[in-house]
Design an enzyme around this catalytic site. Structure first.
Site, PDB file in Angstrom:
ATOM      1  N   GLU A 209      27.110  68.294  53.501  1.00 60.90           N
ATOM      2  CA  GLU A 209      27.274  66.907  53.344  1.00 60.90           C
ATOM      3  C   GLU A 209      28.433  66.549  54.589  1.00 60.90           C
ATOM      4  O   GLU A 209      29.030  67.311  55.060  1.00 60.90           O
ATOM      5  CB  GLU A 209      27.616  66.466  52.040  1.00 60.90           C
ATOM      6  CG  GLU A 209      29.024  67.134  51.552  1.00 60.90           C
ATOM      7  CD  GLU A 209      29.379  66.737  50.154  1.00 60.90           C
ATOM      8  OE1 GLU A 209      29.212  65.481  49.904  1.00 60.90           O
ATOM      9  OE2 GLU A 209      29.779  67.625  49.323  1.00 60.90           O
TER      10      GLU A 209
ATOM     11  N   GLU B 204      35.894  60.233  48.646  1.00 60.96           N
ATOM     12  CA  GLU B 204      36.726  59.783  50.007  1.00 60.96           C
ATOM     13  C   GLU B 204      36.984  58.357  50.019  1.00 60.96           C
ATOM     14  O   GLU B 204      36.129  57.734  49.544  1.00 60.96           O
ATOM     15  CB  GLU B 204      35.982  60.301  51.246  1.00 60.96           C
ATOM     16  CG  GLU B 204      37.032  60.239  52.482  1.00 60.96           C
ATOM     17  CD  GLU B 204      37.495  61.659  52.832  1.00 60.96           C
ATOM     18  OE1 GLU B 204      37.125  62.643  51.969  1.00 60.96           O
ATOM     19  OE2 GLU B 204      38.328  61.459  53.529  1.00 60.96           O
TER      20      GLU B 204
ATOM     21  N   LYS C 218      31.581  65.145  56.226  1.00 60.11           N
ATOM     22  CA  LYS C 218      32.990  65.155  55.798  1.00 60.11           C
ATOM     23  C   LYS C 218      33.458  63.813  56.483  1.00 60.11           C
ATOM     24  O   LYS C 218      33.410  63.654  57.652  1.00 60.11           O
ATOM     25  CB  LYS C 218      33.725  66.336  56.485  1.00 60.11           C
ATOM     26  CG  LYS C 218      35.167  66.420  56.418  1.00 60.11           C
ATOM     27  CD  LYS C 218      35.724  67.548  56.800  1.00 60.11           C
ATOM     28  CE  LYS C 218      37.388  67.790  56.975  1.00 60.11           C
ATOM     29  NZ  LYS C 218      37.973  67.096  55.788  1.00 60.11           N
TER      30      LYS C 218
ATOM     31  N   ARG D 290      44.979  63.685  46.658  1.00 59.20           N
ATOM     32  CA  ARG D 290      44.462  65.225  46.582  1.00 59.20           C
ATOM     33  C   ARG D 290      45.642  66.106  45.917  1.00 59.20           C
ATOM     34  O   ARG D 290      45.202  67.112  45.721  1.00 59.20           O
ATOM     35  CB  ARG D 290      43.781  65.909  48.025  1.00 59.20           C
ATOM     36  CG  ARG D 290      44.962  65.781  49.006  1.00 59.20           C
ATOM     37  CD  ARG D 290      44.337  66.424  50.377  1.00 59.20           C
ATOM     38  NE  ARG D 290      44.570  67.676  50.396  1.00 59.20           N
ATOM     39  CZ  ARG D 290      44.128  68.597  51.602  1.00 59.20           C
ATOM     40  NH1 ARG D 290      43.176  68.099  52.381  1.00 59.20           N
ATOM     41  NH2 ARG D 290      44.361  69.622  51.774  1.00 59.20           N
TER      42      ARG D 290
ATOM     43  N   LYS E 181      34.917  73.835  55.667  1.00 59.80           N
ATOM     44  CA  LYS E 181      34.643  72.578  56.632  1.00 59.80           C
ATOM     45  C   LYS E 181      34.539  72.856  58.133  1.00 59.80           C
ATOM     46  O   LYS E 181      34.984  73.961  58.558  1.00 59.80           O
ATOM     47  CB  LYS E 181      35.848  71.669  56.303  1.00 59.80           C
ATOM     48  CG  LYS E 181      37.192  72.500  56.717  1.00 59.80           C
ATOM     49  CD  LYS E 181      38.380  71.461  56.503  1.00 59.80           C
ATOM     50  CE  LYS E 181      39.614  72.470  56.813  1.00 59.80           C
ATOM     51  NZ  LYS E 181      40.902  71.833  55.925  1.00 59.80           N
TER      52      LYS E 181
ATOM     53  N   ARG F  91      40.990  62.149  51.132  1.00 61.56           N
ATOM     54  CA  ARG F  91      40.569  62.681  49.661  1.00 61.56           C
ATOM     55  C   ARG F  91      40.984  61.931  48.484  1.00 61.56           C
ATOM     56  O   ARG F  91      42.370  61.893  48.669  1.00 61.56           O
ATOM     57  CB  ARG F  91      40.444  63.955  49.842  1.00 61.56           C
ATOM     58  CG  ARG F  91      39.914  64.951  48.760  1.00 61.56           C
ATOM     59  CD  ARG F  91      38.863  65.225  48.720  1.00 61.56           C
ATOM     60  NE  ARG F  91      37.985  66.212  47.772  1.00 61.56           N
ATOM     61  CZ  ARG F  91      38.256  67.367  47.871  1.00 61.56           C
ATOM     62  NH1 ARG F  91      39.003  68.134  49.009  1.00 61.56           N
ATOM     63  NH2 ARG F  91      37.598  68.028  46.861  1.00 61.56           N
TER      64      ARG F  91
END
Ligand SMILES: [Zn+2]
Lengths: 346, 556
Positions: free
Chosen positions: B226, B278, B228, B253, B407, B233
């Site tokens: 998906e 996000e 980023k 986060r 990532k 976050r």
């Protein structure tokens, strides 16, 4: 007689001019009285050496037959008359054979104590308090931060770790004369019965201790042992060997160092020690100050170590005190570096 | 306390992680509640009381020790707490029974008035040994750096019984010292402890930065991807409190509460759940750059004007809990389905679902990543920071568990470099020269020369591979085993545009720098080698010099 006339401090040790002898001289002399066999106090090459039988034997083991021109054994409590000076050896409690040397003339008695400790040690005669006018003291641990715990408590920690990590060898760094044998004896006192492995550099002196009737239990040499056999064993070795090639035969060992220096964290970290064991053959702060006070001496001469604090303490109590600045004492470690140099891979 | 101090000592000196775990687990096993619980709290940073000031400690010691001796000692030891611990004139009493336990100390400190502290400290210092005094002083001054992470301490606690550290992490939020229920459960007695607070922060799961060498080991079929998003976050937790009123909390986060900064989001949550997503700014349905979000974050006061100009939005990645049911042990794809329904159910435009990126091979994903606009991100493509690669069956574990999430950031740094050596590839590529060493210019011993700065075997199409292979075979000047040296003269040779993720100083490389994840982004047949970059360009980048002539991501 002024004390300095009886014993004169020089940079290479104290010298008795009336009877022409030196105590623990760091250069070669005609007549040397040696307190104990650590290499910073006992050097080879003097013409005539007076010391206890054990000290002479150990010097012979280390330096060979011809370590001195001639030798003379002196027993504890035995008084010699050297010219007009009376000399008596008394146990110092430091290592096997270690002695304090009392020097007396014209009603003035000076005790040169060499290295000493007032704590119990199953491998040597206990320290004997000798009243005197001047006490010559070491000050290796002459700061009030040094208070050695019960050695048996430190050994408990070692054995607890051996139980918790039965697959890791425990390398116990210990000076090869005195400390190593004391650590082994303490391990036995704690009831540990398996063989204790030793580095080759400790072999001769450890065997000598046993000859002198100090039981150390089953001892094995690391040299002949297979790698798998060493897992989970207690291995006593010179401190310097823990970081050299020799130590690579152990997988993931627990490095322990039995020394008074281990009281201070920065010292233990510096040596990359996993398990510091605060076990010392020198008097701690309380030992030094109690002993100085108990001798009744009005004057203290401090040979080596943390002189400033002891001198300050003595002066605050109304004693005369001075540092002697003798060059070359306090390197008990260096002997081990010498011994291990030829032992790499042993 | 002496026992805890002994443990601290041991783990401070022990470098091995597994050995540390063993030591801590042994302590937990042999120390009764509640002391072991407070030890766990000390390791996880869960203890709090008012700290004592160094001046107080200095006062206590100066009443007891000659100032000159203190000065000499402090000078030698170098650490105030340690000096005092060693200097303290203890009264040695065999078999004394007033040695405080860790739990006594922690509980007393929590309840103690400021004026009572010095007297209490003295009583404790008198009763403890050197190590115990040291640990006490570190504890009361807040100077305890133990060298143990919370994760390691929890791993040691898990080692007490059949549970693993992930289970401990999942049970952890909301638990409080001294964790008696937790220890009982870990030792196989009783149920897992549960927190009934619905709006607690759940520790976040993070991704590893992927390296070129990782792809070979990963099967694309086992992963989904998906976008980023380039925002913040965050986690939103909503539930009913004891009185039945809805409570919603927003967390960063790291677990810092940010609810007050985003009041405009709260009314979006009318169902119980904990959502991972996000935080973005959306204007007319378009995601704004990180720059714009930053402008909102910079304002302290949350005015209605600010809320209007910078409308906050949550793009949802994951669902950790729903209607009180913990979903974290479910596979990602399962959670993702639940997330889809949950978001739909909210019926609120301020919360939407982060779309998946479809791909069949890593090369396809590389294409999507290079051009998000054409692969589903549309007009939001500028706010795409890269792609997230997640195992379809990954459970939600706090921290950075191995091999689960990756990532893969976009907008790399780019440099022009010259092909110097080539080597045959592996597998399907074994008949091609597909591994390339490239260099940049430097002023060396022999004047201008190329110095190798990296290797790449990735980033080109099959057609480009054939072109390079042909070039390699025709321009070989030397052979060393499997390696060919390729012509690299100022006017003859092949220039690559090399993209990479980062740079680090390296003594192992002759150039002094090491590139992270370099790959060939374009073939510059049009460029003569003499126009390739110089080592100085890399060095500037290393120092973060804004004058570096390289494309870089800029964040305000
Ligand atoms: Zn000595």
């Amino acid at each position: 007689m002024r004390p300095e006339q009886l014993l004169t401090p020089t940079p290479s040790g104290v010298c008795c001019k009336p009877a022409k002898f030196h105590i623990d001289p760091t250069r070669k002399v005609d007549r040397a009285l040696i307190t104990h066999a650590h290499s910073d106090h006992a050097r080879a090459g003097h013409k005539h050496v007076l010391a206890t039988r054990e000290t002479l034997d150990i010097m012979r083991l280390r330096y060979g037959e011809n370590f001195a021109g001639s030798v003379q054994e002196v027993g504890y409590g035995e008084t010699l008359n050297l010219d007009s000076v009376k000399v008596t050896f008394h146990p110092a409690g430091h290592v096997l054979g270690s002695a304090q040397i009392a020097v007396e003339a014209n009603g003035c008695r000076i005790v040169a104590s060499g290295d000493y400790k007032d704590a119990a040690d199953p491998t040597c005669a206990p320290f004997e308090l000798v009243p005197c006018d001047v006490f010559i003291s070491e000050a290796t641990f002459g700061l009030p931060v040094f208070r050695h715990p019960d050695a048996s408590e430190e050994i408990r920690k070692l054995l607890q770790s051996v139980t918790l990590f039965p697959e890791r060898a425990h390398l116990v760094g210990a000076y090869s004369l005195g400390k190593a044998q004391r650590v082994i004896a303490l391990i036995r006192e704690a009831g540990y019965e398996k063989p204790v492995y030793i580095h080759g550099a400790l072999e001769k002196i450890t065997a000598y201790y046993e000859e002198c009737g100090i039981p150390l239990g089953p001892i094995e040499l690391v040299k002949g042992a297979k790698k798998a056999e060493l897992a989970g064993q207690i291995v006593v070795c010179p401190p310097s060997s823990m970081t050299d090639l020799w130590s690579r035969r152990f997988s993931d060992p627990v490095t322990c160092f039995a020394s008074g220096w281990m009281r201070v964290r920065a010292r233990a970290r510096q040596g990359q020690i996993h398990l510091p064991l605060v076990i010392s053959d020198h008097a701690d702060w309380d030992g030094l100050t109690n002993t100085i006070a108990a001798t009744g001496a009005g004057e203290v001469w401090v040979t080596h170590g943390q002189e400033d604090a002891i001198v300050h303490w003595a002066k605050a109590r109304g004693l005369k005190a001075r540092p002697l600045a003798i060059v070359g004492y306090g390197d008990e470690e260096s002997e081990d570096d010498l011994d291990t140099a030829g032992e790499t891979g042993a | 306390m002496n026992r805890f101090a002994e443990l601290l000592d041991r783990i401070a000196y022990e470098p091995g992680r597994n050995n540390k775990i063993k030591l801590i687990a042994d302590y937990f096993r042999t120390t009764p509640d509640p002391s072991r619980g407070y030890a766990l709290a000390a390791f996880t940073g869960a203890l709090s009381f008012k700290y004592a000031k160094p001046a107080l400690l200095r006062g206590l010691i100066s009443d007891r020790v000659d100032p000159e001796l203190f000065a000499l000692s402090y000078d030698y030891v170098g650490d105030l707490s340690e000096t005092i611990a060693l200097l303290w004139p203890a009264k040695k009493i065999k078999g004394r029974n007033d040695v405080p336990t860790l739990s006594e100390i922690v509980e007393t400190l929590g309840a103690l008035g400021k004026l009572e502290l010095p007297g209490q400290l003295v009583r404790w210092l008198d009763a403890l040994d050197e190590r115990g005094r040291w640990a006490l002083l570190k504890l009361v001054t807040g100077g305890m750096r133990i060298g143990v992470s919370a994760r390691l301490a929890k791993t040691a606690a898990a080692a007490l019984g059949p549970h693993d550290v992930t289970e401990v992490e999942l049970a952890w939020p909301g638990l409080e010292p001294p964790y008696e229920k937790l220890f009982a459960w870990l030792e196989g007695e009783g149920e897992a402890p549960e927190s009934n607070n619905p709006v607690l922060f759940r520790p976040v799961m993070l991704a590893h930065a992927i390296e070129a060498s990782d792809f070979g080991k990963l099967d694309p079929k086992e992963f989904v991807a998906e976008w980023k998003w380039d925002g913040i976050r965050m986690q939103a937790a909503s539930g009913l409190d004891k009185s039945g009123k809805r409570a919603t909390r927003l967390y960063s986060r790291t677990g810092e509460e940010i609810t007050k900064s985003f009041p405009d989001l709260l009314s979006a949550f009318q169902h119980d759940g904990v959502l991972d997503g996000e935080l973005l700014i959306l204007r007319e349905g378009r995601v704004q750059s990180f720059n714009v979000l930053q402008q909102r974050l910079n304002r302290k006061a949350v005015s209605s004007k600010l809320l209007q100009e910078f409308p906050a939005h949550i793009r949802a990645y994951d669902l950790l809990s729903e209607d009180g049911e913990d979903l974290r042990h479910l596979p990602f794809l399962e959670r993702r389905k639940r997330l889809g329904k949950f978001v739909k159910n909210l019926k609120d435009s301020r919360v939407d679902l982060s779309p998946m990126v479809s791909f069949g091979s890593w090369d396809e994903l590389a294409g999507a990543r290079a051009d998000p606009a054409q692969h589903g991100a549309g007009q939001d493509a500028d706010a795409v920071e890269g792609v997230m690669i997640k195992r379809g069956d990954s459970v939600y574990q706090p921290g950075r568990p191995k091999g689960q999430w990756w990532k893969w950031k976009r907008d790399p740094k780019v440099i022009d470099a010259v092909l110097m050596y080539a080597q045959r590839g592996h597998g399907k590529r074994s008949s091609f020269y597909s591994d390339y060493t490239f260099g940049v210019w430097t002023n060396g011993d022999e004047g201008e020369q190329l110095v190798p700065v990296g290797k790449a075997y990735f980033g080109f199409t099959d057609e480009e591979l054939q072109q390079i292979d042909r070039f390699v075979r025709r321009h070989t000047v030397n052979k060393f085993g499997p390696v060919r040296e390729i012509v690299h003269e100022p006017n003859e040779g092949l220039v690559f545009e090399v993209a990479f993720e980062g740079l680090a100083r390296s003594s192992r490389h002759k150039s002094g720098v090491a590139m992270r994840f370099p790959r060939i982004s374009r073939l510059r047949w049009d460029k003569p080698p003499k126009e390739a970059d110089r080592i100085e360009a890399l060095e500037r980048l290393l120092e973060g010099d804004p004058a570096a002539p390289l494309k870089r991501k800029r964040r305000a």
